[in-house]
Design a protein around this motif. Sequence first.
Motif, mmCIF file in Angstrom:
data_model
loop_
_atom_site.group_PDB
_atom_site.id
_atom_site.type_symbol
_atom_site.label_atom_id
_atom_site.label_comp_id
_atom_site.label_asym_id
_atom_site.label_seq_id
_atom_site.Cartn_x
_atom_site.Cartn_y
_atom_site.Cartn_z
ATOM 1 N N ARG A 39 0.956 -1.164 -0.149
ATOM 2 C CA ARG A 39 0.079 0.020 -0.105
ATOM 3 C C ARG A 39 0.908 1.348 -0.100
ATOM 4 O O ARG A 39 0.602 2.100 -0.686
ATOM 5 N N SER B 105 -3.545 5.339 -0.854
ATOM 6 C CA SER B 105 -3.889 3.988 -1.557
ATOM 7 C C SER B 105 -5.308 3.578 -1.597
ATOM 8 O O SER B 105 -5.918 2.922 -2.272
ATOM 9 N N PHE B 106 -5.844 4.225 -0.532
ATOM 10 C CA PHE B 106 -7.355 3.724 -0.341
ATOM 11 C C PHE B 106 -8.284 4.471 -0.798
ATOM 12 O O PHE B 106 -9.428 4.089 -1.062
ATOM 13 N N HIS B 107 -8.041 5.753 -1.296
ATOM 14 C CA HIS B 107 -9.104 6.665 -2.003
ATOM 15 C C HIS B 107 -8.377 7.231 -3.257
ATOM 16 O O HIS B 107 -9.124 7.861 -4.061
#
Lengths: 409, 221, 430, 216, 253
Positions: free
Chosen positions: C87, E20-22
């Motif tokens: 990530r 990385s999540f949005h």
Amino acid sequence: MTNSPIVALHGTPAVAGGNAPSEICHSPLAPGGAHVRSVRDEFHGDLLEVSMGPHHPSTHGVFRMIATLDGETIVKLKPVFGYLHRNHEKIGENTTYLGSMPYTDRLDYLCSMTNNWAYALAVEKLAGQPVPERTEYLRVILAELTRLLNHTCLAGFLLQDTGASGTPLMYAFREREKILDLFEALSGSRMMCNYQRFGGCRVDASPEWLEAAKRLADGYNEFLDEYEALITGNEILMARTQGVGVMPRQLAVSAGITGPMLRAAGVDYDIRKVDGYGVYPRFNFRVPLGDHGDTYDRYMIRVLEMRESIEILRQAFAQLPSGPIMDPKAKIRGFKPKPGEAYGRIEGPKGEIGFYLISDGGANPYRYRVRPPSFINLTVLEDMCLGHSIADAVIILGSIDIVLGEVDR
Amino acid sequence: MESLEQIRDRLLSRYPGAELSILNNPSPSAQHSLVVGGSAAREIAAFLRDDPALQLDFCSNVTGVDWPDKEIVETTRTTIPDPAGGPPKLVEQKTKRIQPGYLEVVYHLYSMALKQGPVIIRMRTGNRTDQVTLPSLTPVWRSGEFQEREVFDLFGVVFDGHPDLRRILMWDEFKGHPMRKDYVEPDDYEWEPTPHDEVLAKAKAHYPAPAAPAAPGANAK
Amino acid sequence: MTLVQLSRVTPGVSDWFFQSLSSPFIAAAGDSRLERLPIIARDLLTSRLPEPWRWWLNSLLAILVVLFGFAILFALLTLVERKVLGRVQNRPGPNRTGLPFTKLRLFGLGQPLADGIKMLTKEDIVPRSADKLLHFLAPVALLAFSILTFAVLPFGRNLVPVELDAGILYFFAAGAGTELAVFMAGWASRNKYSLLAAMRALAQLISYELPLLLSFVPVIMMAGTLSTTGVVEAQAGWKFGFIPHWHVLTPWGFAAFVIFMVSALAESNRSPFDLPEAESELIAGHLTEYSGFKYALFFMAEYFGMCALSAMAVTLFLGGWRAPLPFLEIVPSYVWFALKLFALLFGFIWIRATFPRLRIDQLTRFAWKFLVPMALINLGTAAFWSLTCNWSGPLQLARWAIALALVAGPFVVMGRKLSRDYAPRTYRYA
Amino acid sequence: MTDSANTPTPLSDADRDELRRQGILLTSLEELYNWGRSHSVWPLQFGLACCAIEMIAASMARFDIARFGSEVFRPSPRQADLLIVSGTVTKKMAPQVVRLWNQMPEPKYCIAMGACAISGGPFKQGYNVLKGIDRYIPVDVYIPGCPPRPEALLNGLMTLQEKIRGQKLTGPNAPRHLRADDACEYPVPEFGETDLVPPTNPEVWQPPTIVRPDKP
Amino acid sequence: MLGIGLLKGLGVTAKNLVGSFHDPARLVTTEYPEQRTKLPENYRNFPFLVYDGTAAIDGLRCVACKICEVECPPQCIYIIPDRDEKGRPTKKPKVFDIDISVCMSCQICVEVCPFDAIKMDQQYEIAEADRFDRLLLKREALAKPNSYYQEIHPAEAAQVDAMLAEARRKADAKAKAAAEAAAAKAATAKPGAANPPTRPPAPSGSTPATAAMKPATAAMPEPAVPPVQPTQTPAENSATGNPVAPKTGTPGA
């Protein structure tokens, strides 16, 4: 100490010829005494000989260094080449002028566009072939994109060598993919562009492509800012690189170092400025110079060069003329330059990449020689590594920016 | 920058005995070169490097060129007066002679201080077999260190005075100098599905004899 | 064996569990069923047994629970690390390996299982010239030492496998054994890279042992005990009802915590101190010649060591299993412990994702010239803090100011000295 | 061309269900074993030439080989499962590649990535270029291309995973490392005067013969 | 102060972790087998042979002239021209092999081909367990219809089709003119003779395909400039590619 330092270090002098090198090596070989290296007796203490490579995570391919260590300090370091010697020059002499073009892609496989250009430039010099203006601009655009690509990758690999777990490299490759997308859209291949032709280039850039390239150039400073925030101010990186692998000016000039490595040593020599090939004289850009000549300078010079490249790109996009991309007299098949020879060179991302061609009037070059910048830049590897630890040797090698396809050809 | 002729004249006045000649380059690049005899080459190189007007401190490119032995057929025409008093007869006499080849080392010199160049100097060996020694210019320009080793490895020019003359690209046990024009590479053509020309000729040694000429082009296994 | 012996000679251990139920430290919330779940479950299993058996079985259960718990945590942690690294690096990480024989992907939860199966079945190579006994013993010893350290960690209220009066001492004594094991691995492999790594490891681990130990001396000084439960007890309660009495929330405690964590990074060979393994320099360092399950054991030991040191940091500085706010005490204590542990482990991963590696001389210099003096000065700060514990009112502010100055002053001065050799540069243009 | 019809096809789901219904523990174990090793293929961090850059690119964010559990590029051959021969193998390098292969523990796999690794590719005419790494070591999957796109490498990896999943642990088609006649160590060629000695390993390298007529 | 740079770096990684999540710019992965990036039109991997019409082998545009074989830098093409019973060349390849285990995707074969017969494919998902059989592509595997070419390189194919159609039109006109001239000549020579021949005399090549190809060569006598410049600017594109519909039938058949 009757022996010259270099002989003491190199051990057995030579293979053939029974030469007696001591007399020459005694003289101040280069201004500044470039050959004076620290010397130690081989039997001084418990030395450990470590062979790094050809399979080693940070030799950037199949380079090999045989390092003699005293503890972790390098007292002797011998580079060993040839593990990727794939006979580029011999093949170049057995194939046509055009046929060598795709092979140049594979020299320095990160920067195929500049290799193409250097080769095309040499052949154009040999044949007296003019190039349309639009192509010249396209060449500049692609060369500067290549410079961005190469320096970005180098920054990533250098950090990888210092032990960052892939993150800087990942960010570098994230940007590299964007540039590769451009290359692919234009030339059809991500890495092996095979784009330039003698007297032009293969494909014209569409307005959409130019728009995309412009967007990339405009956004690149943002990436550089982020990358520098991640890395440049990092105390660990500064401690690791500052004062490590110092290359003195005189040595750099004498050893034929070119490119960012030379400028990091403080020598103002940029072939884009000196030769003014292509349309570079029409652009306004600065040449950053380092004062210390150490690994940090070599890293920073590249970062600053990238920022200058962005400026060149902006100017090139603004000035790009329309017109043909191929000289009408240029020949693709049956290209046979008149007998003679030419040496053409450009400022590649790694240094001076040059091609030396001898024509005997035939379809194949009689002699086809590549002047590989990273190979010649390696000349000073041992000088820079002596006295440093093995961990430093790795990042010094990383900061030289070698690509084995070019080193061994 | 001075022209090559001026450089040559200055060199000749400085080193009167030096063998110097200018090799003209007919191509549009017009990069003419200075052929330097081996005896005084290192002094000349040092002069070129240190001369304030030239300051060729940067030896960019060192390379070898192989010029193999050439068979030259010379045709001499002599007119023999006809003893019979007729018109003189033209007799062609062909003589074959072998022009000995040589190995050549080419140095491309630039000046980083004055930003000028190139000056190209070349040195030639006596022949390709036993007189292949040339003075090394590595003591003058360090950049020759690996490049001269490469020329030694691939062409077989022995550089006198080179600090570490070993094979660089090929392995140490290797015999021969692969960049010479007459080098024959080892035969490994067991599987060559798309050969032509000389490769085809070599590959055929590995092919079984065609069973029947009736099936040309069959890719039988 | 050692574990059992130790617990037997320690007085009062055998019936500690029973005493602890009536311990005066239990707050009202601590009596909830959820809180006592592990103990209730244990009692369900063992309460019918006669006394000596019961003790044995209880100990065995504790060992099993700790071992399996941490083995699962290890498996999970490898996956979490790979995913977090991913990530951070703009990619999802392992996400295709799910349940075997199905098409379920479960965000890659099956990845550790697949890795485990592969590691177990991989060929085991011992180099011909290696010292075979040591080569075999090194991973075993390393793992054993790391597991031993779990014995004294208080995982929750009343949940400590072995209650030792000198628990902290035992913890670090057992942990120090890992150095030996790493050196064994490097030496026995008969590989130059391994040998270099072994030398590096010795230099590094011994250097950092000192700041590690010095950093928690103030804690012991304050708590007045070497027992882990005692240290957690010392951090009970809240100031003004909402600031917990954790050591990390004091100037000296914060400094000690940072020194402890930095040393813990080095002790567990984690980036930026992963010099013995140093992939880009020494291939895989002391692990170069290890394949298959032995390598997995090394890997496991590294993560166990990381977990143990993080758990100890939680215990020493972050209030152990205590909730940060009073009303949050309804959440069971072991959950709080786990959360704090995860936070620290995440920190380990985060740091790994960001930093390049130090060089060995810089590493040792950092330990000897920065961390050790800082830890020593911190000892003085802590002494000042404990001497002035009855200052109040404006004096309280002065106490804070002086303590902060005592921490920050040397940090700035020594930091300057340490970074004397390098600085950001400006560049000129031709 | 891309159906990979020649790669051993894994059991169909119906077959699997049948076997599982019959309660064949061994089959499940075999499947579990194959599943485990197919999902945990750790490549050796070993790049040779241009293709190595694409191999690196495949492990980078855009393509992310980690999704397959293969981002653990181990620098030491002892911990690696997969040798990706990514680039030109020169004759000077070939002994090192064979040595690396020998140093890897079984079960191990080899992918020849790119034209050069398969056959010498564009450089096959060179005097120092080995015409394909399969002259010395067995190759499981060939990925042509110069260089293959990173997706092609991922596709090759998936092909390899399929191949592993389809392997039977007993019988004549057992994987190499479970066969009795498995050559644990492949002979490392030595440097000769012009070529490697021996030029091929005849146990591995058995090219079909070609019959070509004289060219007209 | 010591540590500021480190904290900055941690900030950057944290930003990317959270991003990385949005933020799609911070999760750039294309999950390959399920998602694919769109290949650009210019993308090239391995060559294939274009055929017109439906008959794969008979419709090949290739006339076995061997230019590509000669020009191919790694020499991965192997051609044997076909001959009819009498031994005359039929201008068709009997064997056309491309060893894609050697091919370096340089596109020079495409550039030098005067007949637009060889083009670059975009298929890259090739992973084989056997190199001898599966990576040596024969004529049959290489032949792909013109519609496929139009699909993968639309702009380029339209241009090529237009060029071929133009050449065919010219050839037809020339043949017609020749026929008319011949007829006129015949008429003048033999006034009152019977009907002029309905079919123009066949050019020297016997097969219809060659008849169509001939003029194509004539249109580009010496391929001094690359016969196809794959991407033109749209303006040029529309200028050259407007009138002629893509040709589907075998010319002259």
